[in-house]
Design a protein around this motif. Structure first.
Motif, PDB file in Angstrom:
ATOM      1  N   SER A  43       0.810  -1.202   0.262  1.00  0.00           N
ATOM      2  CA  SER A  43       0.005   0.078   0.093  1.00  0.00           C
ATOM      3  C   SER A  43       0.891   1.187   0.046  1.00  0.00           C
ATOM      4  N   SER A  44       0.274   2.380   0.261  1.00  0.00           N
ATOM      5  CA  SER A  44       1.164   3.550   0.091  1.00  0.00           C
ATOM      6  C   SER A  44       1.860   3.586   1.443  1.00  0.00           C
ATOM      7  N   PRO A  45       3.053   4.261   1.758  1.00  0.00           N
ATOM      8  CA  PRO A  45       3.925   4.249   2.901  1.00  0.00           C
ATOM      9  C   PRO A  45       2.980   4.649   4.029  1.00  0.00           C
ATOM     10  N   GLU A  46       2.188   5.737   3.653  1.00  0.00           N
ATOM     11  CA  GLU A  46       1.307   6.188   4.829  1.00  0.00           C
ATOM     12  C   GLU A  46       0.156   5.079   5.567  1.00  0.00           C
ATOM     13  N   ASN A  47      -0.260   4.396   4.485  1.00  0.00           N
ATOM     14  CA  ASN A  47      -1.397   3.619   5.053  1.00  0.00           C
ATOM     15  C   ASN A  47      -0.540   2.281   5.784  1.00  0.00           C
ATOM     16  N   LEU A  48       0.643   2.038   5.318  1.00  0.00           N
ATOM     17  CA  LEU A  48       1.376   0.982   6.045  1.00  0.00           C
ATOM     18  C   LEU A  48       1.982   1.400   7.430  1.00  0.00           C
ATOM     19  N   ALA A  49       2.215   2.690   7.358  1.00  0.00           N
ATOM     20  CA  ALA A  49       2.546   3.338   8.984  1.00  0.00           C
ATOM     21  C   ALA A  49       1.425   3.343   9.942  1.00  0.00           C
ATOM     22  N   ASN A  50       0.233   3.370   9.218  1.00  0.00           N
ATOM     23  CA  ASN A  50      -1.124   3.390  10.265  1.00  0.00           C
ATOM     24  C   ASN A  50      -1.901   1.948  10.053  1.00  0.00           C
ATOM     25  N   LEU A  51      -1.264   0.953   9.653  1.00  0.00           N
ATOM     26  CA  LEU A  51      -1.799  -0.242   9.234  1.00  0.00           C
ATOM     27  C   LEU A  51      -2.648  -0.836  10.404  1.00  0.00           C
ATOM     28  N   ASP A  52      -1.979  -1.111  11.595  1.00  0.00           N
ATOM     29  CA  ASP A  52      -2.663  -1.615  12.631  1.00  0.00           C
ATOM     30  C   ASP A  52      -3.972  -0.710  13.107  1.00  0.00           C
ATOM     31  N   ASP A  53      -3.735   0.727  13.023  1.00  0.00           N
ATOM     32  CA  ASP A  53      -5.124   1.295  13.457  1.00  0.00           C
ATOM     33  C   ASP A  53      -6.199   1.017  12.194  1.00  0.00           C
ATOM     34  N   ILE A  54      -5.652   0.741  11.064  1.00  0.00           N
ATOM     35  CA  ILE A  54      -6.691   0.595   9.889  1.00  0.00           C
ATOM     36  C   ILE A  54      -7.576  -0.646  10.032  1.00  0.00           C
ATOM     37  N   LEU A  55      -6.604  -1.745  10.433  1.00  0.00           N
ATOM     38  CA  LEU A  55      -7.158  -2.969  10.276  1.00  0.00           C
ATOM     39  C   LEU A  55      -8.063  -2.936  11.810  1.00  0.00           C
ATOM     40  N   ALA A  56      -7.697  -2.442  12.724  1.00  0.00           N
ATOM     41  CA  ALA A  56      -8.534  -2.379  13.846  1.00  0.00           C
ATOM     42  C   ALA A  56      -9.987  -1.895  13.685  1.00  0.00           C
ATOM     43  N   ARG A  57      -9.929  -0.789  12.877  1.00  0.00           N
ATOM     44  CA  ARG A  57     -11.090  -0.233  12.936  1.00  0.00           C
ATOM     45  C   ARG A  57     -12.178  -1.019  11.771  1.00  0.00           C
ATOM     46  N   ARG A  58     -11.743  -2.322  11.075  1.00  0.00           N
ATOM     47  CA  ARG A  58     -12.565  -2.692  10.237  1.00  0.00           C
ATOM     48  C   ARG A  58     -13.609  -3.525  10.662  1.00  0.00           C
ATOM     49  N   THR A  59     -13.567  -3.629  12.078  1.00  0.00           N
ATOM     50  CA  THR A  59     -14.673  -4.455  12.746  1.00  0.00           C
ATOM     51  C   THR A  59     -15.715  -3.382  13.059  1.00  0.00           C
ATOM     52  N   ASP A  60     -15.613  -1.990  12.980  1.00  0.00           N
ATOM     53  CA  ASP A  60     -16.621  -1.102  13.156  1.00  0.00           C
ATOM     54  C   ASP A  60     -16.725  -0.387  11.824  1.00  0.00           C
ATOM     55  N   MET A  61     -18.000  -0.999  11.065  1.00  0.00           N
ATOM     56  CA  MET A  61     -18.257  -0.479   9.711  1.00  0.00           C
ATOM     57  C   MET A  61     -18.454   1.080   9.412  1.00  0.00           C
ATOM     58  N   THR A  62     -18.909   1.847  10.207  1.00  0.00           N
ATOM     59  CA  THR A  62     -18.928   3.013  10.087  1.00  0.00           C
ATOM     60  C   THR A  62     -17.648   3.992  10.340  1.00  0.00           C
ATOM     61  N   MET A  63     -16.688   3.616  11.429  1.00  0.00           N
ATOM     62  CA  MET A  63     -15.544   4.273  11.427  1.00  0.00           C
ATOM     63  C   MET A  63     -14.590   3.961  10.106  1.00  0.00           C
ATOM     64  N   SER A  64     -14.628   2.515   9.482  1.00  0.00           N
ATOM     65  CA  SER A  64     -13.989   2.305   8.290  1.00  0.00           C
ATOM     66  C   SER A  64     -14.319   2.639   7.011  1.00  0.00           C
ATOM     67  N   ALA A  65     -15.405   3.415   6.851  1.00  0.00           N
ATOM     68  CA  ALA A  65     -15.870   3.799   5.766  1.00  0.00           C
ATOM     69  C   ALA A  65     -14.902   4.682   4.845  1.00  0.00           C
TER      70      ALA A  65
END
Length: 850
Positions: free
Chosen positions: A94-116
C-alpha cells in the motif's frame, strides 16, 4: 585457468537452448511503464527470467524479501511454517502512509462506520495447489509492479487500497513439483504431453506434505498451513479475494462467476452481482491480449472450504481464476503451443484487473460488507431458533478440537453454567456450550451446522455436506427459546489441562479408550515393551476410594507382568506427552465384572503397519490416514508402492492398509503372498474400491452392488441429451454425511458410547446385505442421509446395508469399509475405527461358517 573459446561457446549454446523464453519482467507489464530502479527485478535476483524455468520456494521468498527491504510500499510477514518447515509469508502492499497506520486501519475494520473512509482490502492468493505454479510466478511480477511503478495512477490506487499477497499457499507441494520438473526437463524444450516432465509421480505437487488439498481446508482447518493463515485473513477482512489456479492443458482461462445455480444459498445475491462487475475488468484485460477465456460455466461457488468461497461468508467477494496448465515449460494443446510464460501473463493480467476493479468500485465493496453484516443480524433474528447447544462428556480432545475450530472462525461460544435439558438429552454444564446465532459470524455458524439435503442445483463440483459437529461426532441441537439456559458472560477460551501425577506403587494402571488420543498412548507403551491388555467385557473398580465403571475397550497395564526396568516412570512420561490421565488400581479384585487376571483381558501389541501406495492409489485417502496415524497418533506407517510389493516380506508387518484405488495391476504373485500372509495371521484393512478388489479376489466374503444395478435405479426413458449432466450428477455421491449404526459390542467399535455414528461417503461402492451373523460391524440406518445431497434412489439403496464388515481369514482378519473414515482430516468421529483395526483386530473372531 581460462576456458577455451570453444568451451565458452558450448556453455553459451546450452544456456540459450535451456532458456527458450527471454522473460524480462517488463514483458508482463504495461508498455512504456517506468519503474523505480532501486527495486530489484525478479531476474536480477533469481538469475533467470520469470517463465524461463521454475523457481524454488526459497528463491521466490528471497526475491520478495529483497523487494520488501528497499520499497516503502511493501511489508512482509511470516505467518508460520509448514510441516516441512518452509516459511508461509504474506506481503502487504500500500502507500507508505497506510502501512505506517496499518494496525489502526485494520483495527477499525470491525466498526463498519469508522472504516468507511479507510482503504479497500484486496487479498491475492496464489498456487494453493503447488503444481499450479504460474500463480506464484505471477505474484512476483505483481509485487514488483506495485512496489516499483512510478505511474501516478498506481500511487493513487495505493492510497486507497491495501493489497495482500500470499505468493505461495502450498510451499511444500510447490517444491515437490519444481524439483520434479527441473529434474525431468531436457536441455531442449519438449512440448510433447507424454513427456515425463508433464506427469508427476504418485505424490503430486498439488497437495501438501500429508497429501491434503489445501483448497478444501479453509473451513475444516485440519492442516497447519490453513491454521497459520486464518488469523491473518480475519485480521485483514478482505473485501475481495482472488484465488489463482490452473486446470487442464486443453482449456483456456476461466474466471467467476461460475454456474449461477451452483452458489450456496447462504451467499447473498449481491455477491454474484459484484463478481460479475469484476468480471468486466478481467474480460477487458484479457481482450487486450486476445486471450481466450470463459465464465458462468463449470466450477461452482458452493463449498465454503475453498479460497474463492470462504470470503463469501465473511463479508467479502471471492473470485476463482483458472489458467490452462503447461505443467512444465511448454505443452502442445488443442489451442496450439501453451507456454509457462503465457499462463503467468494471464494471471498477471487478472491480478491487476482485480485490484483495479476493487479500487474503482471501492464504495460498492465497502457498502456490501456493511450490509452483509447488517443482514446477518436481521437474518439471525428472523430464524425460528436462537442458537445451537452441543456437548461431549467423554472425549476432551474432540471437544477441545471442535471449540478451537469455532474460535478460529471468530465464532463466540459460551460455556453453560448449569445443566440444561432439551429434546430428551441432558447437557452437563462443564462439558456443554451454547452458540447464539445473533453474532457477526451468523452465516459461518449456519455453514458449519447446516444439514440441508436438497438445493436448487444438485450437481456439485465438490462436497455437498460437511456439517462440522457430525464429522467430529459431537452431539448438538437447535435451541428455540433460551428460557432457563444459563451461560457464562464471556466466550470460551482455551486452557491447558494438567495431567494428574501417576501413582508409583499401583497394582495396575488403567486408561479409557473413549479418549481420541488413547491409541497414541497405547502405541507408545506397547512399542516400549510395556505390556498392556484390553478389556473385552465391562467391569467396575475402586479408584481413590470411589467405585468407577469401565467399559469394553479399557486398557490395563498390570504391574505383575512387566519386565522392563523403570517402566513406571516411562509410562508416566508417555501419559503426560499424550495428555492422557492414568488411573491407579490397588488390587486385581474388581467390585463388579471381570477381575484383572481374567482371560477376558486380551493382550495387545504395537502394530507394524504397511500402506499400499503408488500410481492408482488415492493420494488423498492415503494422506488422510497417514495424517491420522503418523501426525496425530505418532504411529509410523511404511508406504510401499504397488510395483514394489512383490519384493516385500509381508511377515515383517502386522497390518496392511489399502485405501481407495485401482488395484487390478497387482499380479497373481502379490495376491498369493497377501492370501498366505492373511491365513498366517495378518490383518488387512480395505477402504472403498480396495474393499471391492478384496471381494473380487475372494479375500473378503462380501458381495457388492454392480454398476448396472445402480444404472437401473434411474428411469431414463423420458430424458433427452440435455439431461445427460443432470443424470450423471444424480448417479454419483459427490460427498455427503450418512448415519451408520454401530455394533458397540464389537471390538472394532470400542470407545464409542452411542451406536449412531455419522460417516462420510463420496462413492457408489455399496455392499450388499448379508445373512452371516456378526460380520457387520456397522450398517446404514433405514433413512441414512444426514447432510448434503444424494439422490433418493441411492439413499434408499444404502438403507440398512453394511458399511463396515470384518471376518476371519485363517488366523488373520480382513476389515472393509465403504466410507472414507478419515475424510480430509476432520472426521475425528469415525477415525477411531482405523485405530481399533490396528489394536483390536485379534480381540474378535468371526468365521464365515458361523
Amino acid at each position: 585457468m581460462l576456458l577455451s573459446l570453444s568451451r565458452i561457446l558450448v556453455i553459451f549454446l546450452l544456456s540459450a537452448s535451456f532458456n527458450t523464453f527471454s522473460a524480462n519482467v517488463s514483458t508482463y507489464l504495461p508498455d512504456g511503464a517506468v519503474y523505480n530502479e532501486k527495486v530489484p527485478t525478479p531476474e536480477s535476483t533469481l538469475g533467470f527470467g520469470v517463465g524461463e524455468r521454475h523457481p524454488r520456494h526459497d528463491q521466490v521468498l528471497s526475491y520478495l524479501q529483497q523487494v520488501a527491504m528497499v520499497s516503502p510500499r511493501v511489508n512482509i510477514a511470516e505467518m508460520g511454517r509448514t510441516t516441512e518447515f518452509r516459511s508461509q509469508v504474506l506481503l502487504t502492499i500500500s502507500s507508505p502512509e497506510n502501512l505506517a497506520n496499518l494496525d489502526d486501519i485494520l483495527a477499525r475494520r470491525t466498526d463498519m462506520t469508522m472504516s468507511a473512509e479507510d482503504p479497500v482490502v484486496v487479498w491475492l492468493g496464489y498456487s494453493v495447489h503447488g503444481d499450479e505454479i504460474s500463480g506464484t510466478n505471477a505474484a512476483m511480477v505483481v509485487a514488483y509492479h506495485l512496489a516499483a511503478s512510478q505511474d501516478k495512477n498506481v500511487a493513487n490506487m495505493l492510497n486507497d487500497t491495501i493489497i495482500v499477497i500470499e505468493p505461495s499457499i502450498n510451499p511444500d507441494g510447490m517444491d515437490r513439483f519444481v524439483n520434479w520438473v527441473n529434474t525431468h526437463r531436457g536441455m531442449t524444450e519438449n512440448p510433447d504431453p507424454n513427456h515425463i516432465e508433464h506427469h508427476q509421480d504418485w505424490r503430486t505437487g498439488r497437495t501438501n506434505h500429508f497429501g491434503f488439498d489445501l483448497n478444501r481446508d479453509w473451513l475444516l482447518l485440519s492442516q497447519k498451513e490453513s491454521q497459520n493463515r486464518l488469523p491473518y485473513f480475519h485480521k485483514y477482512q478482505p473485501n475481495v479475494l482472488g484465488d489463482f489456479h490452473e486446470m487442464g492443458a486443453n482449456s483456456s482461462y476461466f474466471f467467476q462467476p461460475g454456474i449461477p445455480t451452483r452458489t450456496h444459498p447462504l451467499t447473498p445475491a449481491k455477491n454474484t452481482e459484484l463478481t460479475k462487475l469484476l468480471a468486466t475488468y478481467h474480460a477487458k484485460a484479457l481482450d487486450t491480449k486476445d486471450r481466450l477465456y470463459y465464465s458462468e460455466e463449470s466450477f461452482d461457488d458452493f463449498y465454503y472450504g475453498k479460497g474463492s468461497t470462504y470470503p463469501d461468508i465473511n463479508g467479502g467477494v471471492g473470485v476463482l481464476f483458472e489458467q490452462a496448465s503447461s505443467r512444465g515449460l511448454q505443452q502442445n494443446t488443442i489451442n496450439g503451443l501453451l507456454t509457462f510464460e503465457y499462463g503467468i501473463q494471464n494471471h498477471v493480467l487478472t491480478s491487476l484487473s482485480t485490484i483495479e476493479g476493487a479500487w474503482k468500485h471501492q464504495a460498492q465493496f465497502k457498502a456490501y460488507r456493511q450490509s452483509f453484516y447488517q443482514q446477518a443480524k436481521q437474518q439471525a433474528q428472523d430464524e425460528s431458533f436462537n442458537g445451537y447447544i452441543f456437548t461431549e462428556t467423554e472425549d476432551n480432545y474432540r471437544l477441545q478440537s471442535f471449540l478451537s475450530k469455532l474460535q478460529q472462525h471468530q465464532i463466540n461460544v459460551y460455556p453453560l453454567t448449569q445443566d440444561y435439558k432439551i429434546h430428551q438429552r441432558s447437557y452437563i454444564a462443564d462439558k456443554s456450550f451454547y452458540i447464539p446465532l445473533a453474532q457477526p459470524q451468523y452465516r459461518v455458524i449456519k455453514a458449519l451446522f447446516n444439514q440441508q439435503k436438497n438445493f436448487q442445483d444438485n450437481t456439485f463440483y465438490d462436497v455437498s455436506g460437511w456439517t462440522l459437529p457430525l464429522a467430529m461426532n459431537i452431539k448438538f441441537a437447535q435451541v428455540g427459546r433460551t428460557w432457563g439456559l444459563k451461560v457464562a458472560e464471556s466466550p470460551w477460551q482455551p486452557n491447558t489441562v494438567k495431567v494428574p501425577e501417576v501413582s508409583a506403587t499401583a497394582y495396575a494402571y488403567v486408561f479409557e479408550w473413549h479418549n481420541f488420543l488413547a491409541p497414541k498412548l497405547l502405541n507408545k507403551i506397547t512399542s516400549a515393551n510395556i505390556k498392556a491388555k484390553v478389556a473385552t467385557k465391562t467391569f467396575s473398580a475402586t479408584v481413590n476410594g470411589t467405585t468407577r465403571a469401565f467399559d469394553k475397550g479399557t486398557i490395563i497395564v498390570p504391574a505383575g507382568i512387566q519386565q522392563l526396568e523403570n517402566w513406571r516412570s516411562i509410562l508416566a512420561d508417555f501419559a503426560e506427552d499424550s495428555q492422557m490421565p492414568l488411573l491407579a488400581l490397588d488390587t486385581g479384585l474388581t467390585t463388579k465384572g471381570i477381575d484383572l487376571g481374567s482371560r477376558s483381558f486380551s493382550p495387545v501389541s504395537a502394530p507394524k503397519v504397511l500402506m499400499v501406495g503408488g500410481k492408482g492409489v488415492s493420494q488423498y485417502e492415503a494422506g488422510e490416514i497417514l495424517y491420522y496415524l503418523d501426525n496425530l497418533l505418532e504411529i509410523p506407517v511404511t508406504v510401499v508402492e504397488m510395483d514394489r510389493l512383490s519384493a516385500i516380506n509381508f511377515a515383517d508387518y502386522s497390518h496392511i492398509i489399502m485405501v481407495d484405488g485401482k488395484y487390478n495391476s497387482l499380479n497373481s504373485r502379490v495376491l498369493s503372498k497377501v492370501q498366505s500372509w492373511l491365513v498366517n495371521g495378518g490383518v488387512l484393512f480395505g477402504q472403498k474400491r480396495a474393499a471391492r478388489w478384496l471381494s473380487d479376489n475372494e479375500i473378503l466374503e462380501m458381495d457388492f452392488v454392480s454398476k448396472n444395478h445402480i444404472d437401473q435405479l434411474f428411469d431414463t426413458e423420458s430424458l433427452n441429451y440435455g439431461d445427460k449432466e443432470v443424470l450423471a450428477g444424480r448417479k454419483r455421491i459427490a460427498g455427503a454425511i450418512f448415519q451408520s449404526q454401530l455394533d458397540t459390542n464389537h471390538p472394532l467399535a470400542y470407545g464409542y458410547q452411542f451406536s449412531e455414528l455419522p460417516v462420510f461417503r463420496n462413492s457408489t461402492v455399496i455392499m450388499e446385505q448379508t445373512n452371516v451373523p456378526f460380520i457387520s460391524v456397522a450398517k446404514y440406518s433405514e433413512a441414512p442421509l444426514l447432510s448434503g445431497y444424494a439422490d433418493k434412489n441411492l439413499v434408499n439403496r444404502l438403507g440398512n446395508n453394511p458399511t463396515l464388515v470384518a471376518h476371519n481369514v485363517g488366523k488373520g482378519r480382513v476389515i472393509a469399509s465403504t466410507d472414507d473414515l478419515a475424510f480430509r482430516g476432520y472426521f475425528l468421529g469415525s477415525m477411531k475405527i482405523i485405530a481399533n483395526s490396528l489394536f483390536f483386530s485379534k480381540a474378535f473372531s468371526t468365521s464365515m461358517a458361523e
